[in-house]
Design a protein around this motif. Structure first.
Motif, short mmCIF file in Angstrom:
data_model
loop_
_atom_site.label_atom_id
_atom_site.label_comp_id
_atom_site.label_asym_id
_atom_site.label_seq_id
_atom_site.Cartn_x
_atom_site.Cartn_y
_atom_site.Cartn_z
N ARG A 21 0.81 -1.22 0.00
CA ARG A 21 0.00 0.00 0.00
C ARG A 21 0.85 1.28 0.00
NH1 ARG A 21 -5.32 -1.72 3.74
NH2 ARG A 21 -5.93 -3.46 2.41
N GLY A 22 2.12 1.13 -0.37
CA GLY A 22 3.00 2.29 -0.57
C GLY A 22 3.25 3.13 0.66
N ARG A 23 3.33 2.52 1.85
CA ARG A 23 3.50 3.29 3.08
C ARG A 23 4.91 3.10 3.66
NH1 ARG A 23 -2.14 3.84 4.44
NH2 ARG A 23 -3.10 3.65 2.37
N GLU A 24 5.22 3.98 4.64
CA GLU A 24 6.51 3.85 5.32
C GLU A 24 6.28 3.48 6.77
OE1 GLU A 24 8.70 7.40 4.57
OE2 GLU A 24 8.95 6.87 2.44
N LEU A 25 7.30 2.84 7.35
CA LEU A 25 7.19 2.30 8.71
C LEU A 25 6.64 3.32 9.72
CD1 LEU A 25 7.87 -0.06 10.72
CD2 LEU A 25 10.07 1.05 11.02
N GLU A 26 7.26 4.49 9.78
CA GLU A 26 6.86 5.49 10.79
C GLU A 26 5.40 5.90 10.60
OE1 GLU A 26 8.23 6.34 13.52
OE2 GLU A 26 9.92 5.04 13.04
N GLY A 27 5.02 6.10 9.35
CA GLY A 27 3.64 6.51 9.05
C GLY A 27 2.63 5.45 9.44
N VAL A 28 2.95 4.20 9.18
CA VAL A 28 2.01 3.11 9.51
C VAL A 28 1.84 3.04 11.03
CG1 VAL A 28 1.52 0.63 9.33
CG2 VAL A 28 2.74 1.78 7.49
N LEU A 29 2.96 3.18 11.76
CA LEU A 29 2.88 3.11 13.23
C LEU A 29 2.10 4.29 13.80
CD1 LEU A 29 6.49 1.88 14.11
CD2 LEU A 29 4.34 0.59 14.28
N LYS A 30 2.31 5.47 13.19
CA LYS A 30 1.58 6.66 13.66
C LYS A 30 0.06 6.47 13.44
CE LYS A 30 0.99 11.41 11.99
NZ LYS A 30 1.56 12.40 11.09
#
Ligand code: C5P
Length: 245
Positions: free
Chosen positions: A169-178
């Motif tokens: 889904r084109g996301r980054e680790l920090e963003g997913v956790l946030k």
């Protein structure tokens, strides 16, 4: 998957030639709990040729520019009931239940938007409808003949979600956790988990639970037979002018 979307004369007639409403299975559960896997395994085990799989993702509302910017920063709440177009969902499911054709939006998780093309779906013998809030709207809930809640531990769901959001889904680790800690997790406890009271069956561990899936499939077979369907061969031959799948 054996999901088959049919065209032409509807095949949902029983052996007495009467039109029979599709059997609707609602599958509810937290994000990345394994709802789609459960749905796919039910479809694989069902000895029924005409099955339609409908996902709540198709009914995410179209975002305005501000909401779009928020989504890009992982600040738009996609887990709140307001994120969904329940009216479109209700009418779509109603039409499918009546054996009518529908155009279903195709959702893109990378762009947070609907694609320009739609997916044509048709009524079927069995309709499986899955999503995080499938039991939230009372009219939609009433349309479900069988309600399944997939109950998978939060740590398993978070681990899967991280892997999936980053790889697909084109996301980054920090963003997913946030997004998870500020919206996904709170919405699970506030809106999704309480929906478990509506369930006929609670499936622990999701798609791995072969026994639960087999029990669901047996129940669907019994219900279809009670409605006058004959399974597989006899059922298939009772269709007038329908090609066998
Ligand atoms: O497939 P699953 O049931 O996990 O999909 C629902 C999840 O998708 C929600 O928890 C929501 O946070 C997420 N979502 C997202 N971005 C979107 C739409 C939904 O992260 N644009």
């Amino acid at each position: 998957t054996r999901t088959i979307y049919t065209a032409g004369r509807p095949p949902w007639y029983n052996s007495a030639g009467q039109q029979v409403e599709p059997f609707v299975i609602g599958i509810c559960g937290g994000s990345a709990s394994g709802k789609t896997t459960v749905a796919t395994k039910i479809i694989e085990s069902l000895d029924v040729p005409w099955v339609t799989l409908l996902s709540m993702d198709s009914f995410y509302k179209v975002l305005n520019e501000k909401q779009h910017d928020m989504a890009a920063c992982n600040e738009y709440n996609f887990d709140h009931p307001d994120a969904f177009d329940f009216e479109l969902l209700r009418t779509t499911l109603q039409r499918l239940k009546e054996g009518r054709k529908v155009e279903v939006p195709i959702y893109n998780f990378v762009t947070h938007s609907r694609e320009s093309r739609t997916k044509t779906m048709y009524g079927a013998n069995v309709i499986i409808f899955e999503g995080i809030l499938t039991f939230y709207n009372v009219d939609v809930l009433k349309m479900c003949d069988m309600k399944v809640f997939v109950d998978t531990d939060a740590d398993v769901r978070l681990a899967r979600r991280l892997r999936r959001d980053i790889s697909q889904r084109g996301r980054e680790l920090e963003g997913v956790l946030k997004q998870y800690s500020t919206m996904v997790q709170p919405a699970f406890y506030y809106y999704i988990a309480p929906l478990m009271v509506h369930a006929d069956i609670i499936v622990p561990r999701g798609g791995e639970n072969e026994v639960a899936i087999e029990l669901i499939v047996q129940h669907v077979h019994t219900q279809l037979q009670l409605r006058g369907f004959k399974l597989r061969e006899k059922l298939a031959h009772s269709y007038i002018g329908q090609p066998l799948p």
